[in-house]
Design a protein around this motif. Structure first.
Motif, PDB file in Angstrom:
ATOM      1  N   PRO A   1      42.389 122.608  16.670  1.00  0.00           N
ATOM      2  CA  PRO A   1      42.105 123.896  16.015  1.00  0.00           C
ATOM      3  C   PRO A   1      42.463 125.096  16.891  1.00  0.00           C
ATOM      4  O   PRO A   1      42.803 126.165  16.372  1.00  0.00           O
ATOM      5  CB  PRO A   1      40.595 123.823  15.760  1.00  0.00           C
ATOM      6  CG  PRO A   1      40.296 122.353  15.687  1.00  0.00           C
ATOM      7  CD  PRO A   1      41.224 121.717  16.675  1.00  0.00           C
TER       8      PRO A   1
ATOM      9  N   ILE B   1      41.392 128.938  15.731  1.00  0.00           N
ATOM     10  CA  ILE B   1      40.210 128.702  14.895  1.00  0.00           C
ATOM     11  C   ILE B   1      38.990 128.557  15.792  1.00  0.00           C
ATOM     12  O   ILE B   1      38.948 127.708  16.685  1.00  0.00           O
ATOM     13  CB  ILE B   1      40.404 127.448  14.028  1.00  0.00           C
ATOM     14  CG1 ILE B   1      41.620 127.637  13.120  1.00  0.00           C
ATOM     15  CG2 ILE B   1      39.158 127.153  13.199  1.00  0.00           C
ATOM     16  CD1 ILE B   1      42.094 126.382  12.444  1.00  0.00           C
TER      17      ILE B   1
ATOM     18  N   TYR C   1      38.304 129.488   6.061  1.00  0.00           N
ATOM     19  CA  TYR C   1      38.245 130.151   7.366  1.00  0.00           C
ATOM     20  C   TYR C   1      39.168 131.366   7.399  1.00  0.00           C
ATOM     21  O   TYR C   1      38.777 132.460   7.816  1.00  0.00           O
ATOM     22  CB  TYR C   1      38.629 129.176   8.486  1.00  0.00           C
ATOM     23  CG  TYR C   1      38.694 129.828   9.851  1.00  0.00           C
ATOM     24  CD1 TYR C   1      37.553 129.947  10.630  1.00  0.00           C
ATOM     25  CD2 TYR C   1      39.905 130.332  10.357  1.00  0.00           C
ATOM     26  CE1 TYR C   1      37.603 130.557  11.880  1.00  0.00           C
ATOM     27  CE2 TYR C   1      39.961 130.936  11.595  1.00  0.00           C
ATOM     28  CZ  TYR C   1      38.811 131.050  12.355  1.00  0.00           C
ATOM     29  OH  TYR C   1      38.861 131.672  13.584  1.00  0.00           O
TER      30      TYR C   1
END
Length: 366
Positions: A95, A100, A49
């Protein structure tokens, strides 16, 4: 069936490596809690990511058994792959704490983040209730943009059948699906194992390294939107799979691609190499055996040094000089060199402003 023997040998190697290399992530699937293996053959989906989005990686190394600095919990629901939480030294975070986000979905159910940035193979073990070291079966999930394409559960008995697979077994559809999953996993491992070999570049009469690093891809990937799945020889190509290794040159301030090889194989002492014709890879741009790299812009790092071979496949490259090069559509705009022992902390105040700027752009992937 010609690759069955090498495949089964690889399975023995990768199973032993996965058990000792890195602390695994967790995967919640069908009321099971599986261990999701990470390491040199299976990059962490969470690391991907930050690499893909070119965001500074926020997790420092915890130990030699956890280089990635976290243990993530993932979930598979309705054939989709989600990130649930992040564990750092038994402190659990959502997250959202690290910003994220899914590429497409703004609101995730149950605080789950759809991991549509991830494409690849995840290898997950179902272990015994009595001993976490005893693997009962292994699950392989083929994921593309967060969606589960195929999944297989392979037991020790299945491994035994595949080890002795022959042409007559092609009628066993279930076994062939499992064989295909293992073959795809083999492609994935060998692709990532060879991915981060630095490219080579001729610069000012010297043979140098063009740094590609862990999070930096070869400049060839800019032709493919820096996406692994756009690279024509990625792990989904069953006929020909490998990571690109390029030879470049700077000629009259122009960056040119001189040759490209596919790197594959898992041997420590050698690399499987296959030449790829530039005229076929990049139609219409090849001229006298080379291609002007007008798709390359931004800062690249060239490393000058000495490459010493000690035999048995072991080479050590000792850097002598780093050169930060700014390109604009394949044209070298400016370059700044510093010795490899340059003390950045000591010389920061007196550092040339242009060097600072180039280094900043390099760090920020500009």
């Amino acid at each position: 069936m010609k690759n069955a023997i090498s495949l089964c040998f690889l399975l023995i190697v990768t199973l032993s490596v996965a058990a000792t290399e890195q602390r695994p992530d967790k995967l919640l699937y069908d009321d099971l809690t599986l261990t999701l293996n990470t390491g040199w053959g299976h990059p962490s989906p969470l690391q991907e990511y930050f690499y893909q989005n070119q965001i500074e990686y926020p997790f420092p190394m915890l130990s030699t058994a956890n280089y990635r600095g976290h243990i993530a919990t993932w979930v598979i629901q309705n054939d989709s792959f989600y990130l649930k939480e992040i564990n750092i030294k038994e402190k659990f975070s959502s997250p959202d704490k690290y910003g994220i986000k899914s590429k497409k979905i703004t609101n995730s159910n149950d605080d789950l983040v759809f991991a549509d940035w991830f494409s690849g193979i995840i290898e997950c073990n179902k272990t015994s209730n009595k001993s976490k070291q005893e693997v009962i079966s292994t699950f392989y999930f083929h994921i593309r943009n967060g969606e589960i394409i195929t999944k297989s559960e392979i037991t020790k008995k299945d491994f035994g059948k595949i080890k002795n697979i022959s042409a007559r077994d092609t009628a066993d559809k279930d076994l062939m699906i499992k064989y295909k999953s293992l073959y795809l996993n083999q492609n994935y491992i060998t692709y990532y194992y060879r991915l981060n070999q630095n490219d080579e570049i001729e610069y000012k009469g010297n043979q140098c390294k063009l740094n590609t690093g862990v999070e930096r891809l070869s400049p060839i990937y800019a032709l493919y939107s820096n996406r692994h799945l756009n690279w024509p020889y990625n792990w989904e190509n069953f006929e020909k799979c490998g990571a690109p290794h390029c030879k470049w040159a700077i000629i009259n301030d122009s960056l040119v691609l001189k040759s490209l090889q596919l790197y594959s194989g898992l041997r420590f002492d050698s690399i499987d190499k296959e030449n790829i014709e530039l005229s076929l890879l990049i139609p219409g741009k090849e001229n006298n055996g080379q291609v002007f790299a007008d798709w390359v812009s931004g800062v690249q790092l060239i490393i000058s040094g000495i490459d010493t071979s000690y035999g048995f496949g072991y080479n050590e490259f000792k850097p002598k000089k780093y050169t930060y090069c700014l390109f604009e559509k394949g044209i070298l705009i400016e370059a700044y060199s510093i010795p490899s022992d340059y003390d950045l902390d000591k010389n920061e105040e007196n550092m040339d402003a242009r060097l600072k700027d180039l280094m900043k752009k390099y760090r920020n992937h500009d």
